[in-house]
Each structure stands twice: as C-alpha cells, then as structure tokens.
Design a protein around this motif. Structure first.
Motif, mmCIF file in Angstrom:
data_model
loop_
_atom_site.group_PDB
_atom_site.id
_atom_site.type_symbol
_atom_site.label_atom_id
_atom_site.label_comp_id
_atom_site.label_asym_id
_atom_site.label_seq_id
_atom_site.Cartn_x
_atom_site.Cartn_y
_atom_site.Cartn_z
ATOM 1 N N MET A 201 0.845 -1.189 0.000
ATOM 2 C CA MET A 201 0.000 0.000 0.000
ATOM 3 C C MET A 201 0.882 1.241 0.000
ATOM 4 S SD MET A 201 0.202 1.778 3.079
ATOM 5 C CE MET A 201 -1.396 2.548 3.236
ATOM 6 N N GLU A 202 0.234 2.393 -0.156
ATOM 7 C CA GLU A 202 0.987 3.648 -0.153
ATOM 8 C C GLU A 202 0.143 4.734 0.498
ATOM 9 O OE1 GLU A 202 3.921 6.142 -3.165
ATOM 10 O OE2 GLU A 202 2.741 4.453 -3.918
ATOM 11 N N ALA A 203 0.804 5.646 1.165
ATOM 12 C CA ALA A 203 0.143 6.826 1.725
ATOM 13 C C ALA A 203 0.788 8.066 1.121
ATOM 14 C CB ALA A 203 0.270 6.845 3.244
ATOM 15 N N TYR A 204 -0.035 9.043 0.805
ATOM 16 C CA TYR A 204 0.429 10.307 0.230
ATOM 17 C C TYR A 204 0.060 11.447 1.175
ATOM 18 C CZ TYR A 204 1.292 8.773 -4.645
ATOM 19 O OH TYR A 204 1.795 8.199 -5.783
ATOM 20 N N LEU A 205 0.953 12.411 1.323
ATOM 21 C CA LEU A 205 0.613 13.693 1.932
ATOM 22 C C LEU A 205 0.926 14.775 0.922
ATOM 23 C CD1 LEU A 205 -0.209 15.430 4.484
ATOM 24 C CD2 LEU A 205 2.255 15.791 4.740
ATOM 25 N N TYR A 206 -0.078 15.541 0.518
ATOM 26 C CA TYR A 206 0.125 16.669 -0.387
ATOM 27 C C TYR A 206 0.349 17.928 0.451
ATOM 28 C CZ TYR A 206 -1.623 13.682 -4.149
ATOM 29 O OH TYR A 206 -1.795 12.665 -5.066
ATOM 30 N N PHE A 207 1.412 18.665 0.132
ATOM 31 C CA PHE A 207 1.695 19.879 0.912
ATOM 32 C C PHE A 207 2.448 20.900 0.062
ATOM 33 C CE2 PHE A 207 5.303 17.088 1.538
ATOM 34 C CZ PHE A 207 6.407 17.898 1.742
ATOM 35 N N ASP A 208 2.845 22.004 0.693
ATOM 36 C CA ASP A 208 3.431 23.150 -0.013
ATOM 37 C C ASP A 208 2.504 23.640 -1.124
ATOM 38 O OD1 ASP A 208 5.620 23.472 1.546
ATOM 39 O OD2 ASP A 208 7.071 22.658 0.136
ATOM 40 N N MET A 209 1.212 23.639 -0.825
ATOM 41 C CA MET A 209 0.204 24.120 -1.761
ATOM 42 C C MET A 209 -0.379 25.443 -1.254
ATOM 43 S SD MET A 209 -1.803 20.494 -2.276
ATOM 44 C CE MET A 209 -3.229 21.276 -3.053
ATOM 45 N N LYS A 210 -0.710 26.326 -2.155
ATOM 46 C CA LYS A 210 -1.421 27.533 -1.771
ATOM 47 C C LYS A 210 -2.858 27.183 -1.394
ATOM 48 C CE LYS A 210 1.374 30.595 -4.651
ATOM 49 N NZ LYS A 210 1.381 31.559 -5.784
ATOM 50 N N GLU A 211 -3.435 28.016 -0.555
ATOM 51 C CA GLU A 211 -4.762 27.730 -0.012
ATOM 52 C C GLU A 211 -5.803 27.522 -1.104
ATOM 53 O OE1 GLU A 211 -7.546 26.754 2.661
ATOM 54 O OE2 GLU A 211 -5.428 27.126 3.120
ATOM 55 N N GLU A 212 -5.673 28.272 -2.190
ATOM 56 C CA GLU A 212 -6.715 28.211 -3.224
ATOM 57 C C GLU A 212 -6.472 27.107 -4.252
ATOM 58 O OE1 GLU A 212 -3.592 31.210 -4.628
ATOM 59 O OE2 GLU A 212 -4.556 30.603 -2.740
ATOM 60 N N THR A 213 -5.368 26.387 -4.154
ATOM 61 C CA THR A 213 -5.076 25.343 -5.133
ATOM 62 C C THR A 213 -5.570 23.983 -4.646
ATOM 63 O OG1 THR A 213 -2.861 24.908 -4.249
ATOM 64 C CG2 THR A 213 -3.063 26.620 -5.937
ATOM 65 N N ARG A 214 -5.686 23.047 -5.591
ATOM 66 C CA ARG A 214 -6.131 21.699 -5.285
ATOM 67 C C ARG A 214 -5.368 20.700 -6.154
ATOM 68 N NH1 ARG A 214 -7.861 24.147 -1.709
ATOM 69 N NH2 ARG A 214 -9.941 24.118 -0.744
ATOM 70 N N VAL A 215 -5.298 19.471 -5.644
ATOM 71 C CA VAL A 215 -4.820 18.344 -6.435
ATOM 72 C C VAL A 215 -5.984 17.401 -6.665
ATOM 73 C CG1 VAL A 215 -3.336 16.298 -6.451
ATOM 74 C CG2 VAL A 215 -2.421 18.480 -5.648
ATOM 75 N N PHE A 216 -6.151 16.969 -7.904
ATOM 76 C CA PHE A 216 -7.126 15.930 -8.226
ATOM 77 C C PHE A 216 -6.380 14.600 -8.190
ATOM 78 C CE2 PHE A 216 -9.171 19.715 -9.452
ATOM 79 C CZ PHE A 216 -10.536 19.466 -9.530
ATOM 80 N N HIS A 217 -6.630 13.836 -7.118
ATOM 81 C CA HIS A 217 -5.960 12.555 -6.916
ATOM 82 C C HIS A 217 -6.818 11.461 -7.532
ATOM 83 C CE1 HIS A 217 -3.546 9.502 -4.726
ATOM 84 N NE2 HIS A 217 -4.701 8.842 -4.730
ATOM 85 N N GLN A 234 -3.338 17.574 3.249
ATOM 86 C CA GLN A 234 -4.272 16.466 3.367
ATOM 87 C C GLN A 234 -3.614 15.207 2.815
ATOM 88 O OE1 GLN A 234 -7.949 17.700 1.490
ATOM 89 N NE2 GLN A 234 -8.487 19.031 3.200
ATOM 90 N N ALA A 235 -3.977 14.069 3.383
ATOM 91 C CA ALA A 235 -3.324 12.804 3.044
ATOM 92 C C ALA A 235 -4.310 11.836 2.416
ATOM 93 C CB ALA A 235 -2.702 12.184 4.301
ATOM 94 N N ILE A 236 -3.744 10.877 1.684
ATOM 95 C CA ILE A 236 -4.511 9.860 0.986
ATOM 96 C C ILE A 236 -4.012 8.478 1.413
ATOM 97 C CG2 ILE A 236 -4.897 8.777 -1.267
ATOM 98 C CD1 ILE A 236 -6.496 11.232 -1.154
ATOM 99 N N ILE A 237 -4.942 7.569 1.675
ATOM 100 C CA ILE A 237 -4.628 6.153 1.836
ATOM 101 C C ILE A 237 -4.861 5.491 0.486
ATOM 102 C CG2 ILE A 237 -5.272 3.990 2.966
ATOM 103 C CD1 ILE A 237 -6.319 5.771 5.313
#
Length: 277
Positions: A201-217, A234-237
């Motif tokens: 399995m893998e866990a992701y933490l997305y960071f160093d993002m500006k407040e108004e930006t998003r990642v589509f995982h 925010q993190a993903i399992i």
C-alpha cells in the motif's frame, strides 16, 4: 487514533464522493498541540501528524495498539513538512530536523517525543509507521543527503525530483519506504502512465500548496477510476489494488510512504494509457 478498515475494490465502484473521502482522505492531520493518527488496515500502516506548540508531544500507543509503547512492534519515519525546525527525541537522543529533513526510528525505542525548536513557529511533523520484525538503528537524513531522481519534462507537465530517504539503498528499514516528490513550476502531473503495486500500500501527503489550489488525486482500478479533490496538508490512503496518480491546479509537493510484501522501489505494474477508464 482513528481506525479505518480495508475495502473491497468491487464495493468501491459503488461509493459516493462522500464515502470515498471518508474512507481514503485524511483531512485534519495537523492541529496545534496535538498528535493526530489514522490506523489503516492496509498493511497496518499508521499515518500521523503533530504540531508541537508550547509543549512537547509524545507519540504514544494508546489503547488501539494493545502494546506497552508505540514502537514495541513498529518502525516509523518522520518528516518536517513546514513551519519551524523540529526536535525529535528518541529515548533521550535528540535530532533536529529542518524543513524536508527526515528521521527513521526503529523498533524498540520506548519514548518518542516531538517538539518545536521555536515555540512561536511550530514545526509541522508528518509521520508514517509500519510493522517491524527487527531492530534497526535510528538515522537522520537531510534532504541534501536523500537520493534524487530527476524525472519527466516540462513538455509533459511532469518535471519533478523524487527524493528517496528510507529505501533499500539508503536508510534501512524492515519494510517502510519513504520519500518526497517536488514539482518544478509549471509541472502538475504525477504520474502518467499510472501504475499499481499490488504487493504494498501507499500513503500520500500533499503539501506546499497555496490555499486556493487543489490536487485531483486519481484512484481506483484501472478500468474503474475515481478521483478525490485534495487540499494542502491532506493525506490519501492508497490501497494496493488502486492506481495513485494526480494533477494539480498548480505545482505541489508530496510525501509518499509505502509498506507491504516487498522492499523495492521499482515494483510497479505500469498501466497502459489505453486501459484507463
């Protein structure tokens, strides 16, 4: 500690957006003065965050693990993802971590304390912990000491550097692997073609993002993809049966951590673009 059980990929095909987020997205890891943890039954990894403010914080087993202390049967990788410098104390030995510095702590360390060097500028500490079968030495690794892999190109919007910290040719562990991927400005894709590794399995933490930006995982089986909209810190399992790919509205950084059957970074089953649906 929040407990999240494993899911069946056939069932996940029927999930609503709300259910997908409830099962696979971790939204509030970083709370000042707290240690926050999520225990996933995927390879029994624990994903956590700590923001030590005026007082140090101890990473403890609590009642969920049914052990005397957190690392009785576990190992852990800790990464400073922002704020000020962190100080990690493992059985009385202290290690200072600047931003994007990491620390591996092996099985058998009885007390693990996290604190901020400057209480007015608290560190933001991310960690992942997996089961361990042997005792290995505690090791600090600076980002400048991590193994860099330069991949992608600006033409394909995926020019990035992968920094490997805990892996077979770096800091040794029982099964935990951990690193950071940083994107160059103008690059947002990680990574196409997508891949699977059904043995871990893998866990992701997305960071160093500006407040108004998003990642589509993007997640799910290749023939039944889904997506989660992810904000900063925010993190993903990511289950073993799922692809794990993403595209951001701007460049970003993420920490990846893996645990499971094998111990090789190259164990990837690439999914041809034509097979994605």
């Amino acid at each position: 500690m929040e407990i999240r059980h494993a899911t069946n990929p056939t069932d996940v095909k029927t999930y609503t957006t709300e259910r997908l987020r409830k099962d696979f997205l971790i939204e509030n890891l970083f709370q000042t003065g707290k240690v926050t943890m999520v225990y996933t039954h995927y390879d029994r990894m624990i994903v956590g965050g700590a923001v030590p403010g005026n007082e140090p914080l101890e990473i403890e087993a609590g009642d969920a693990l049914k052990t005397d202390y957190f690392l009785e049967r576990r190992e852990i990788g800790l990464l400073n993802v922002g704020g000020g410098d962190a100080v990690i104390t493992a059985d009385g030995e202290s290690y200072e971590l600047g931003k994007l510095d990491a620390l591996y702590v092996g099985k058998g360390v009885r007390q693990l304390i996290v604190s901020s060097k400057d209480q007015a500028n608290p560190a933001r500490i991310y960690f992942c912990s997996s089961l361990a079968h042997a005792t290995l030495p505690t090791r600090k690794v600076l980002i400048s000491e991590a193994n860099p892999l330069h991949l992608g190109s600006i033409e394909t919007s995926n020019e990035r550097t992968i920094y490997q910290y805990i892996h077979a040719d770096g800091v040794q562990s029982c099964q935990l692997m951990l690193g950071v991927t940083r994107f160059k400005p103008g690059s947002v894709w990680n990574t196409m073609p997508a891949h699977l590794h059904d043995r871990r399995m893998e866990a992701y933490l997305y960071f160093d993002m500006k407040e108004e930006t998003r990642v589509f995982h993007f997640m799910g089986e290749p023939s039944e993809t889904r997506h989660l909209v992810v904000g900063n810190e925010q993190a993903i399992i990511s289950p073993p049966w799922s692809i794990h790919s993403g595209a951001g509205t701007s460049s970003y950084t993420f920490c990846w951590a893996m645990a499971g059957e094998n111990y090789t970074f190259k164990d990837m089953d690439v999914v041809p673009m034509a097979d994605l649906k």
